[in-house]
Design a protein around this motif. Structure first.
Motif, PDB file in Angstrom:
ATOM      1  N   UNK A 295      45.451  50.871  38.425  1.00  0.00           N
ATOM      2  CA  UNK A 295      46.238  51.201  39.415  1.00  0.00           C
ATOM      3  C   UNK A 295      46.844  49.873  40.205  1.00  0.00           C
ATOM      4  N   UNK A 296      47.947  50.109  41.025  1.00  0.00           N
ATOM      5  CA  UNK A 296      48.482  48.936  41.696  1.00  0.00           C
ATOM      6  C   UNK A 296      47.730  48.280  42.819  1.00  0.00           C
ATOM      7  N   UNK A 297      47.172  47.310  42.733  1.00  0.00           N
ATOM      8  CA  UNK A 297      46.403  46.698  43.852  1.00  0.00           C
ATOM      9  C   UNK A 297      46.883  45.263  44.208  1.00  0.00           C
ATOM     10  N   UNK A 298      47.144  44.836  45.325  1.00  0.00           N
ATOM     11  CA  UNK A 298      47.519  43.528  45.592  1.00  0.00           C
ATOM     12  C   UNK A 298      46.171  42.498  45.303  1.00  0.00           C
ATOM     13  N   UNK A 299      46.156  41.557  44.528  1.00  0.00           N
ATOM     14  CA  UNK A 299      45.285  40.567  44.663  1.00  0.00           C
ATOM     15  C   UNK A 299      45.446  39.105  45.145  1.00  0.00           C
ATOM     16  N   UNK A 300      44.809  38.633  45.989  1.00  0.00           N
ATOM     17  CA  UNK A 300      45.082  37.358  46.517  1.00  0.00           C
ATOM     18  C   UNK A 300      43.867  36.339  46.437  1.00  0.00           C
TER      19      UNK A 300
END
Ligand SMILES: O=C(O)C[C@H](O)C(=O)O
Ligand code: SF4
Length: 510
Positions: A315-320
């Motif tokens: 899934x699309x998840x923002x990783x910082x």
């Protein structure tokens, strides 16, 4: 009985490091129920990895190795004094070997005994039976889930559910409420043992004893079987999910026992156990103390599904990625749901440190720092260097009275823990520009690997779990669950699950 002490030692190591087959199966069933790519599915996949790592490393599954509680059945005439002494020696040895955390603390001074021995610890119960062999069972139940145990005195008025009377339906309501009030703080999805009746003491004891039942057994009491089935069929619709992230699976097991009560009392006692449900047992030859068999099928018979994170989370998840010290600007860009990877220095701090920092200076500059609510298992090598052996997060809510003030006083930017924090901390995050990151509770091996070097330690006088460890960190992943814009996933899940709890208000068992 020349092997008794060694057998108990083996039991402690197995219990702390290798989750039994029935518990693994329950976790695998939960994995199958969660939708791929969700926060709960991701967390379950980390939990599965962690279980596998603990088995391979022969190291604690969770850093909180709990209150060692032994229940021994032995033949008439067996020397309980000698057995007890050998059990204490085995506990001390397992602590020395970093299989147990130093977990016995003087309640008044806070001093850690360092070997898990002290008044009331460990807990050892003996009972005689008419068999020739000796059975030793052990449960290692940690403090976070122990804090979520709850006892009801019926009749009662329950939040969301209304009146709970002195009958099966009242008991049903207590159990549903017990699961709700735990939220994710006891490292859900959990297992519950319920004790109906007794007095306040024996009711809790009965509840804890239920946790020794096999996850897949069937209650021989027909009414209680129905109650257990009802709870298992309905608890997941509370939507609390793994670590309280929201999701399909909130409960992994429910076992209910009953005993008589006084006419005036009607207690329903609930023992909540986290997913890291560490209990095992051995049957011993009473002539030499050697292990004849394990009471619960051992974990190696059910390998965990250790998918890589990428496979588990398409899934699309923002990783910082954040490097400490962290700037306010970086923090303000984060939103609930983001995954953060932390590199650089991290400092542990929990109950004793937070209390101390309220009216003292910190031993080092904490501007832009990441504070980790964690009481690790540490080991010193022959050269005097410290190593992190197990280091999952502890329940953050205990620091709620202090955290907001400490963030502002020292300029902390990231607080890492589990279970979430309350409105005072949320306001401070917003005011100062800081963030709360939820790590996966119990994933102590998984996180220990992120700590590459121990740079130093302060406040060793608080004991190993409470000391402030300075850790060189690489690739520590956690989820933003409270951001600097006033959003809290924990507040949302709590509100949502209370609304769902209210759907269980109408009578079922009449
Ligand atoms: O003491 C700990 O390390 C953790 C504790 O078990 C908790 O769940 O908060
Ligand atoms: S940290 Fe979580 S998994 Fe570990 S003992 Fe506490 S409640 Fe259980």
């Amino acid at each position: 009985m020349q092997h008794f002490q060694q057998s108990v030692y083996k039991l402690i190591v197995e219990t702390s490091t290798n989750l039994p087959a029935d518990v693994r199966q329950a976790i695998q069933a939960a994995q199958a129920k969660e939708d791929a790519g969700t926060r709960s599915a991701l967390s379950l996949s980390t939990i599965a990895d962690n279980i596998h790592m603990a088995e391979c490393n022969v190291s604690p599954i969770c850093q909180d190795t709990g209150m060692p509680t032994f229940i021994i059945h032995c033949p008439v005439g067996a020397n309980q004094i000698v057995m007890k002494k050998q059990i204490l020696d085995a506990v001390a040895q397992a602590t020395k070997d970093s299989k147990l955390r130093t977990n016995s603390v003087d309640s008044l001074t806070g001093a850690n005994t360092g070997d898990n021995l002290g008044p009331g610890t460990p807990v050892v119960h003996f009972e005689q039976w008419e068999r020739d062999d000796i059975e030793v069972k052990l449960i290692l139940k940690g403090g976070g889930c122990e804090n979520k145990n709850i006892q009801y005195s019926l009749p009662a008025e329950l939040e969301g559910l209304g009146k709970a009377g002195r009958d099966l339906d009242g008991i049903r309501k207590c159990i549903m409420h017990a699961i709700y009030q735990a939220q994710g703080q006891g490292c859900s999805a959990g297992f519950i043992g319920v004790g109906i009746g007794g007095d306040r003491t024996t009711g809790y004891e009965l509840a804890k004893h239920q946790l020794f039942r096999h996850v897949d057994d069937v209650n021989p009491n027909e009414e209680l079987r129905k109650l257990e089935d009802y709870v298992m069929a309905n608890a997941n619709s509370l939507g609390i999910g793994t670590m309280g992230f929201g999701g399909q699976v909130t409960l992994l097991g429910c076992k209910v026992g009953v005993m008589n009560r006084l006419p005036a009392s009607f207690f329903v006692s609930v023992a909540y156990n986290c997913w890291a449900f560490r209990r095992q047992g051995v049957l011993l030859d009473s002539n030499n103390g050697e292990i004849k068999e394990w009471v619960y099928r051992t974990g190696d018979t059910v390998p965990m599904n250790t998918k890589t994170e990428a496979e588990a989370a398409p899934a699309e998840r923002r990783e910082v990625v954040l490097q400490t010290p962290i700037s306010e600007e970086q923090i303000r860009s984060l939103r609930v749901g983001d995954v953060v990877i932390i590199n650089g220095m991290m400092h542990t701090g929990r109950d004793a440190l937070h209390k101390y920092l309220m009216d003292h200076d910190a031993p080092l500059d904490l501007n832009g720092a990441a504070i980790y609510h964690c009481g690790p298992v540490m080991a010193k090598d022959a050269g005097g260097e410290w190593h992190v052996k197990a280091a999952g997060p502890t329940t953050s809510i205990r620091e709620e009275p202090y955290q907001g003030d400490i963030i502002k006083k020292f300029g902390i930017r990231a607080v890492i823990g589990k279970g979430g924090m309350g409105p005072k901390t949320l306001a401070a995050l917003q005011e100062h520009g800081a963030v709360y990151l939820n790590a996966i509770g119990g994933a102590a091996q998984y996180y220990a690997e992120c700590f590459k070097k121990v740079e130093g330690v302060d406040f060793m006088e608080f004991g190993i779990p409470e000391a402030m460890w300075h850790l060189q960190t690489e690739g520590f992943a956690a989820i933003v669950t409270m951001d600097s814009h006033g959003n809290s996933l924990h507040a949302d899940v709590e509100k949502d699950s209370l609304a769902k709890l209210a759907k269980f208000k109408d009578p079922v068992f009449v």
